[in-house]
Design a protein around this motif. Structure first.
Motif, PDB file in Angstrom:
ATOM      1  N   ASP A  12       0.834  -1.203   0.000  1.00  0.00           N
ATOM      2  CA  ASP A  12       0.000   0.000   0.000  1.00  0.00           C
ATOM      3  C   ASP A  12       0.870   1.254   0.000  1.00  0.00           C
ATOM      4  N   GLN A 174      -5.596  -1.089  -3.531  1.00  0.00           N
ATOM      5  CA  GLN A 174      -6.904  -1.701  -3.322  1.00  0.00           C
ATOM      6  C   GLN A 174      -7.791  -1.547  -4.554  1.00  0.00           C
ATOM      7  N   ARG A 177      -6.533  -4.174  -7.003  1.00  0.00           N
ATOM      8  CA  ARG A 177      -7.022  -5.494  -6.605  1.00  0.00           C
ATOM      9  C   ARG A 177      -8.495  -5.665  -6.957  1.00  0.00           C
TER      10      ARG A 177
END
Length: 226
Positions: A12, A174, A177
């Motif tokens: 991240d 995120q 993903r």
């Protein structure tokens, strides 16, 4: 300048913006609940007096503006010539905090998004779209996030309704993903994952919060937050 730091384990990216610590009431400790604030000292009531003029854009015009786009006085990302620079700090990866940080302000001091008429809300979303189209032309930015903080506990230091737009030099992992997961589902099942979720929620009707003929809001089956 702020910088983006990559978490070595999760991958991240975290935005470290020390300049934002100078915002009003940022370091006051415990944040009180959101409460009515007078117009008298509001920096968004008179943009010229508060040093927020000239704006990036105004709608419909400067004299009778209903919406104004200004640069954030305490930007998390800085607009400069050139793109973010990749750096290293020991084993860690860093990117300089290059990008854009804008505020979209509504004229009315008390009307937050839920208080806007349908036409005003549609206009606001149109302005978000306009700014996305402008900022996507900057090849140094690859992801744009638009959001609104509500109250001091969420980081909003000003009562007057406003919305923020960040143009980032990275795509949040995120989001990557999410796209990759939807792609995997489609390859395996030949169907759109979100379409399947919506169809199931509308059938079960246990997590539907609100719906109309254009959209549906649901509490996710596998929610990460209560």
């Amino acid at each position: 300048m702020s910088e983006l730091r990559e978490d070595l384990v999760s991958g991240d990216w975290v935005l470290i913006a020390p300049g934002r610590a100078t915002r009003p009431k940022f370091l006051d400790g415990k944040k009180p609940p959101r409460k009515l604030a007078p117009k008298k000292n509001c920096p968004f009531e008179d943009l010229k007096k508060s040093g927020n003029w000239p704006p990036v854009s105004v709608y419909p015009d400067e004299k009778k503006w209903e919406f104004a786009v200004i640069r954030n006085k305490y930007p998390a990302l800085t607009h400069v010539e050139g793109c973010a620079i990749d750096l290293k700090h020991g084993p860690y990866s860093i990117k300089t905090g290059v990008g854009d940080h804008e505020l979209i302000i509504t004229r009315n001091h008390d009307k937050s998004f839920v208080d806007l008429s349908a036409s005003r809300a549609a206009k606001l979303f149109g302005i978000f779209q306009d700014r996305h189209r402008v900022l996507e032309k900057d090849k140094c930015s690859v992801y744009i996030s638009t959001f609104a903080n509500w109250g001091p506990t969420a980081g909003a230091s000003i009562y007057h309704p406003h919305y923020q737009l960040l143009a980032l030099p990275i795509i949040p992992p995120q989001k990557v993903r999410s796209i990759e997961g939807a792609e995997r589902y489609f390859k395996k099942h030949g169907r759109c994952a979100r379409c399947v979720m919506i169809k199931n929620d509308l059938k079960e009707r246990t997590r539907v919060i609100e719906e109309n003929r254009y959209a549906v809001a649901v509490a996710p089956f596998a929610s990460k937050e209560p």
